[in-house]
Design a protein around this motif. Structure first.
Motif, PDB file in Angstrom:
ATOM      1  N   GLU A   1      -5.077   5.730  -0.532  1.00 12.04           N
ATOM      2  CA  GLU A   1      -3.748   4.774  -0.187  1.00 12.04           C
ATOM      3  C   GLU A   1      -3.136   4.892   1.181  1.00 12.04           C
TER       4      GLU A   1
ATOM      5  N   ASP B   1      -5.341   3.015   3.168  1.00 12.91           N
ATOM      6  CA  ASP B   1      -5.092   1.514   3.132  1.00 12.91           C
ATOM      7  C   ASP B   1      -3.880   1.002   3.922  1.00 12.91           C
TER       8      ASP B   1
ATOM      9  N   GLU C   1       2.002   1.870  -3.551  1.00 11.19           N
ATOM     10  CA  GLU C   1       0.836   2.294  -4.434  1.00 11.19           C
ATOM     11  C   GLU C   1       0.623   3.830  -3.972  1.00 11.19           C
TER      12      GLU C   1
ATOM     13  N   GLU D   1       0.885  -1.363  -0.009  1.00 17.19           N
ATOM     14  CA  GLU D   1      -0.145   0.213   0.010  1.00 17.19           C
ATOM     15  C   GLU D   1       0.923   1.175  -0.059  1.00 17.19           C
TER      16      GLU D   1
END
Ligand SMILES: [Mg+2]
Length: 120
Positions: free
Chosen positions: A71, A74, A43, A40
């Motif tokens: 993100e 996350d 990302e 994550e």
């Protein structure tokens, strides 16, 4: 701003409910969760991959705010699940780590410096 009124415990409870409703605990070992946190974070970094400097990266934060928020969420979500799974008190961990870093990076040596503690 609900940051000022929402506790980590409340967020952890929401994350646990989400996980339990889907019967996903069976997939949540330390390996999987640590990888999820890293993926994550990757990302999040992906959003800024081709920014040429900090100014352009800051513009991307504004242009892609929803993706950045998602993100970050996350990353924190996976962190909360890890802490819940392994009985880690995240608040205590953060407070301990800040105190630890304060010793590693004393103000008189570290102020205004961007070097690692062993290079100060
Ligand atoms: Mg993501």
């Amino acid at each position: 701003m609900i940051d000022k009124t929402t506790t980590i415990a409340e967020l952890q409870q929401k994350a646990a409910s989400f996980i339990n409703e889907r019967n996903w605990r069976q997939f949540h070992g330390a390996k999987n969760l640590s990888m999820a946190i890293t993926l994550e974070a990757a990302e999040l970094m992906e959003i800024f991959t081709w920014a040429r400097d900090q100014k352009e990266a800051a513009q991307l934060v504004e242009e892609k705010k929803e993706a950045v928020k998602h993100e970050l969420a996350d990353i924190v979500f996976a962190t909360l699940v890890f802490c819940d799974e392994f009985n880690i008190d995240l608040s205590e961990a953060i407070i301990e780590k800040i105190a630890h870093n304060a010793k590693k990076y004393p103000i008189e040596k570290a102020k205004g410096m961007n070097k690692k503690y062993n290079e100060l």
